[in-house]
Design a protein around this motif. Structure first.
Motif, PDB file in Angstrom:
ATOM      1  N   LYS A   1      -4.879  43.926  59.016  1.00 26.48           N
ATOM      2  CA  LYS A   1      -6.780  42.528  59.232  1.00 26.48           C
ATOM      3  C   LYS A   1      -6.983  42.933  60.563  1.00 26.48           C
ATOM      4  O   LYS A   1      -8.543  42.486  59.310  1.00 26.48           O
ATOM      5  CB  LYS A   1      -5.368  40.840  60.195  1.00 26.48           C
ATOM      6  CG  LYS A   1      -6.419  40.389  61.205  1.00 26.48           C
ATOM      7  CD  LYS A   1      -5.612  39.334  61.863  1.00 26.48           C
ATOM      8  CE  LYS A   1      -6.475  38.539  62.370  1.00 26.48           C
ATOM      9  NZ  LYS A   1      -6.333  37.654  63.397  1.00 26.48           N
TER      10      LYS A   1
ATOM     11  N   SER B   1      -4.094  34.813  53.273  1.00 28.13           N
ATOM     12  CA  SER B   1      -5.364  35.721  54.736  1.00 28.13           C
ATOM     13  C   SER B   1      -4.134  36.572  55.403  1.00 28.13           C
ATOM     14  O   SER B   1      -3.272  36.045  55.336  1.00 28.13           O
ATOM     15  CB  SER B   1      -5.981  35.177  55.363  1.00 28.13           C
ATOM     16  OG  SER B   1      -5.137  34.025  55.840  1.00 28.13           O
TER      17      SER B   1
ATOM     18  N   ASN C   1      -2.705  35.930  47.801  1.00 29.41           N
ATOM     19  CA  ASN C   1      -3.614  34.880  48.272  1.00 29.41           C
ATOM     20  C   ASN C   1      -3.517  33.925  49.463  1.00 29.41           C
ATOM     21  O   ASN C   1      -4.903  33.825  49.744  1.00 29.41           O
ATOM     22  CB  ASN C   1      -3.807  33.749  46.633  1.00 29.41           C
ATOM     23  CG  ASN C   1      -3.597  33.966  45.583  1.00 29.41           C
ATOM     24  OD1 ASN C   1      -4.949  34.841  45.264  1.00 29.41           O
ATOM     25  ND2 ASN C   1      -2.895  33.348  44.815  1.00 29.41           N
TER      26      ASN C   1
ATOM     27  N   ASP D   1      -9.354  44.023  57.181  1.00 31.61           N
ATOM     28  CA  ASP D   1     -10.385  43.429  56.204  1.00 31.61           C
ATOM     29  C   ASP D   1     -11.275  42.824  57.135  1.00 31.61           C
ATOM     30  O   ASP D   1     -12.446  42.393  56.905  1.00 31.61           O
ATOM     31  CB  ASP D   1      -8.591  42.070  56.183  1.00 31.61           C
ATOM     32  CG  ASP D   1      -8.435  42.602  55.281  1.00 31.61           C
ATOM     33  OD1 ASP D   1      -8.277  43.191  54.461  1.00 31.61           O
ATOM     34  OD2 ASP D   1      -7.400  41.431  55.248  1.00 31.61           O
TER      35      ASP D   1
ATOM     36  N   THR E   1     -15.058  42.744  55.804  1.00 34.45           N
ATOM     37  CA  THR E   1     -16.246  41.783  56.263  1.00 34.45           C
ATOM     38  C   THR E   1     -17.386  41.580  56.305  1.00 34.45           C
ATOM     39  O   THR E   1     -18.748  41.537  55.814  1.00 34.45           O
ATOM     40  CB  THR E   1     -15.503  40.368  56.459  1.00 34.45           C
ATOM     41  OG1 THR E   1     -14.031  40.268  55.973  1.00 34.45           O
ATOM     42  CG2 THR E   1     -16.185  39.078  56.254  1.00 34.45           C
TER      43      THR E   1
ATOM     44  N   ASP F   1      -4.149  36.534  58.139  1.00 34.32           N
ATOM     45  CA  ASP F   1      -4.269  35.054  59.409  1.00 34.32           C
ATOM     46  C   ASP F   1      -3.112  34.510  59.224  1.00 34.32           C
ATOM     47  O   ASP F   1      -2.084  34.122  59.649  1.00 34.32           O
ATOM     48  CB  ASP F   1      -5.096  34.042  60.294  1.00 34.32           C
ATOM     49  CG  ASP F   1      -6.458  35.226  61.475  1.00 34.32           C
ATOM     50  OD1 ASP F   1      -6.275  36.351  62.130  1.00 34.32           O
ATOM     51  OD2 ASP F   1      -6.674  34.733  60.357  1.00 34.32           O
ATOM     52  N   GLN F   2      -2.448  34.054  57.706  1.00 33.48           N
ATOM     53  CA  GLN F   2      -1.730  32.890  57.036  1.00 33.48           C
ATOM     54  C   GLN F   2      -0.129  34.280  56.942  1.00 33.48           C
ATOM     55  O   GLN F   2       0.463  33.489  57.163  1.00 33.48           O
ATOM     56  CB  GLN F   2      -2.238  33.043  56.392  1.00 33.48           C
ATOM     57  CG  GLN F   2      -3.018  32.055  55.746  1.00 33.48           C
ATOM     58  CD  GLN F   2      -3.682  31.124  54.782  1.00 33.48           C
ATOM     59  OE1 GLN F   2      -3.941  32.254  53.384  1.00 33.48           O
ATOM     60  NE2 GLN F   2      -3.902  29.840  54.551  1.00 33.48           N
TER      61      GLN F   2
END
Length: 410
Positions: free
Chosen positions: A271, A231, A229, A274, A278, A233-234
């Motif tokens: 990333k 991202s 869950n 993604d 997006t 970046d996280q």
């Protein structure tokens, strides 16, 4: 009730005005074709991204041992930083629900023997979580479980090709393999999309490797699966936090880049991809719906022109006693018929183009471009409705004109 005369009139009208019908159909067919191709290419890009992360979980990070390159707290450079079982518990405790899976990885190459057949294979000590991180699919039996790890049992799960090599047509499940004098029981057979090398791998509990071959609780590397869950970046922040914690735990200088190494190439790629996904997720619908709107405007303008062109015809029909409802019905049904047929033709052409260019555009990161028929059917229905509405308004207006006025204007 089906009105044969009504449909006969519609087909006669289309036949007499082939250019008009062809122009209307071309507008719809082109819009649906372009819509299909755009969405097909977008799906092809998504297929490429899925293929990129097919062999290993896309939330996997690998922590590897390293050597210090800077002195710190009176300690010399060149210290080898190795991890142990206690580090697994430490990471679980420190990061809690940020970590979904965690497994050590100890690999050795040994000669395996079953009856008269033998060969060299990689045997890897792991925890049960490794199955999910490696995306190994159990074909027979089971994978290594917690009890195997706790009891340091001599059991193994073997790759599909190991079974094929050593057991030929026999089932390996429940059989015993000699690994340089140590006998292991086969408890499972798995497949792996990573290719032949992965399917010639053998897994056992990491504690078994430690007990039989290392006489220590050291582990080679640690693979973790961060919470899906999170991202990208996280997850990158998590990498920094784990790195800082392990450096502090092993007295490594904060700016030492060699001692604690966390492989996050896949994460960095994820990333980037993604971000691309997006962007495409926003761009493709805009282009697709823009194309659809252009098609709606095109069919609307054509329908207005068609109704205006048929003013004289409408006047004659009214003079002969046709009701406004029948006049509107003929125009609407003709519009719906042309739009639906042309939309289907556009769909066939679009799918045909995608199939024709499918293999040739893989070099552009587009794999198996295709589109769900339901999406295109929905787009066609939208165009049909738009064509019906566009035809209804001027047809309704024209049906109210007096015959003499319609004949004069026509």
């Amino acid at each position: 009730m089906f009105d044969l005369d009504l449909w006969r009139e519609i087909f006669q009208s289309i036949n007499k005005n082939k250019t008009r019908a062809a122009l209307s159909g071309f507008t719809v067919a082109f819009a649906i074709m372009l819509f299909t191709i755009l969405f097909g290419i977008a799906n092809g890009l998504e297929n490429t991204f899925e293929k990129f992360f097919l062999t290993t979980a896309d939330n996997a990070l690998t922590i590897r041992s390293g050597t210090t390159s800077k002195p710190y707290k009176g300690l010399q450079i060149g210290r080898l930083i190795t991890y142990a079982n206690k580090d697994l518990d430490y990471l679980k405790k420190e990061f809690g629900d940020k970590i979904q899976y965690i497994t050590p990885k100890l690999s050795r190459t040994y000669q395996l023997k079953y009856k008269k057949r033998k060969g060299e294979y990689t045997i890897t000590g792991v925890s049960p979580d490794h199955q999910y991180l490696e995306k190994a699919v159990i074909i027979k039996g089971r994978f290594i479980n917690e009890r195997d790890v706790k009891n340091k049992d001599k059991v193994i799960a073997i790759g599909r090709l190991v079974e094929k090599d050593l057991f030929v047509k026999e089932s390996a499940l429940g059989k015993y393999i000699d690994l340089e004098g140590v006998v292991y029981k086969v408890v499972g057979v798995f497949s792996d999309n990573g290719g032949d090398e992965q399917e010639r791998t053998i897994y056992t509990g990491y504690t078994t490797i430690q007990r039989l071959y290392l006489a220590t609780d050291e582990i080679g590397s640690i693979t973790i699966g961060y919470n899906p869950n999170m991202s990208a970046d996280q997850a990158l922040v998590l990498v920094q936090e784990i790195t800082a914690k392990l450096k502090s735990r092993y007295d490594v200088a904060p700016n030492d880049q060699r001692a604690v190494r966390i492989g996050n190439r896949i994460l960095q790629e994820k990333k980037r991809l993604d971000n691309m996904t997006t962007g495409l997720g926003i761009l493709i619908p805009i282009i697709g719906f823009g194309t659809l709107i252009a098609g709606i405007l095109g069919i609307s303008n054509i329908m207005i022109f068609i109704v205006k062109e048929r003013t004289k015809e409408i006047g004659i029909r009214k003079a002969l006693g046709a009701s406004p409802r029948s006049i509107v019905s003929i125009i609407l049904l003709e519009s719906i018929l042309i739009t639906a047929f042309a939309g289907y033709v556009g769909l066939l052409i679009g799918v045909g183009v995608l199939e024709a260019i499918g293999s040739s555009i893989e070099r552009y990161w587009i794999t198996n471009p295709s589109v769900k028929p339901s999406i295109v059917y929905t787009a066609t229905i939208v165009l049909v409705i738009a064509g019906a509405i566009a035809g209804f308004l001027p047809a309704k207006k024209a049906s109210k004109i007096k015959p003499i006025v319609a004949l004069r204007n026509g």
